[in-house]
Enzyme design. Structure first.
Site, short mmCIF file in Angstrom:
data_model
loop_
_atom_site.label_atom_id
_atom_site.label_comp_id
_atom_site.label_asym_id
_atom_site.label_seq_id
_atom_site.Cartn_x
_atom_site.Cartn_y
_atom_site.Cartn_z
N ASP A 76 0.84 -1.20 0.00
CA ASP A 76 0.00 0.00 0.00
C ASP A 76 0.87 1.26 0.00
OD1 ASP A 76 -2.29 1.51 0.08
OD2 ASP A 76 -2.58 1.33 2.24
N ASN A 129 -10.50 -3.36 -6.71
CA ASN A 129 -9.70 -2.37 -7.43
C ASN A 129 -10.24 -2.02 -8.82
OD1 ASN A 129 -6.45 -3.42 -6.09
ND2 ASN A 129 -7.90 -1.88 -5.36
#
Length: 247
Positions: free
Chosen positions: A18, A66
């Site tokens: 991340d 996503n």
């Protein structure tokens, strides 16, 4: 020089990668540059994990959620994943890395799935570190797909509801045959699992690191493992002598 003998590593490390976008924003760069820098961190991490004697490394490459990102960013991420496989597959194969893909394989567009399958097939018989790429992956979706498979067996009469045990569930997941992660890392300071390996994480040690993923290095991994080794893992049991019977 290898770091293999410096530490006793966990068998399985999983990483939520991340912070690519924030890394780029902090430098006044487009998000795509953060993703490209993140791919470099992937390369370094896979090499480091192999050197350190880690047997399984799982990387959260692209979640089933996503797809909701802007189309341009999704296309860029797909391009980077394809470029990584095309550029790095031969080297990973030479390094005896075994690649395994986890996630929903249905209805994937374009040539991404054939490339992922090629990576799996090419490296199937390798005996070094196993690199699990979580692509189009979501833990809740994984569990739903597993439950549907088990329900189908019950409906067909090949098993009874009483046969559904934790071990049977684990064997029905995408990670069948892979030990649960000992250590799950997340970069960028965020402290959540974001639908990642929820079943498998039952007794994993969790570690949330401040580094953004593009800044993740071999040293970052070593320091995380050293912290892991200082933790006491009880798996729900009690080991403190003062709590023993008769104390």
């Amino acid at each position: 020089m290898s770091d293999r003998h410096m530490i006793c590593p966990p068998k399985h490390v999983a990483i939520i990668m991340d912070g690519n976008g924030r890394w780029a924003k902090a430098r006044g760069l487009p998000r795509s540059m953060g993703h490209r820098k993140g791919v470099e961190a992937v390369r370094e991490t896979v090499r480091a994990a192999g050197d350190l004697g880690i047997s399984y490394l799982t990387l959260y490459a692209f979640s089933s959620e996503n797809w909701s990102r802007p189309e341009a960013e999704v296309n860029d991420l797909m391009g980077l994943l394809k470029a990584f496989i095309r550029r790095d597959l031969a080297e990973l194969h030479r390094e005896n890395v075994r690649i395994r893909i986890i996630g929903d394989r249905t209805n994937l567009r374009g040539d991404i799935m054939p490339l992922l399958l090629e990576a799996e097939e090419t490296t199937r018989n390798n005996t070094g570190i196993t690199l699990l790429i979580a692509f189009n992956y979501g833990a809740r979706d994984e569990m739903v797909r597993a439950m549907r498979r088990l329900a189908a067996e019950v409906a067909a009469g090949t098993m009874s509801p009483d046969d559904i045990t934790p071990a049977r569930v684990s064997a029905s997941l995408d990670t069948s045959g892979i030990p649960d992660p000992d250590l799950i890392l997340r970069t960028s300071g965020e402290e959540r699992l974001s639908n990642f390996l929820l079943w498998q994480a039952a007794y994993s040690e969790l570690m949330f690191l401040p580094e953004l993923w593009p800044d993740f290095t071999r040293e970052t991994l070593i320091h995380a493992i050293e912290r892991f080794q200082r933790r006491e893992r009880r798996f729900g049991g009690v080991t403190a002598p003062s709590l023993a019977v008769g104390s």
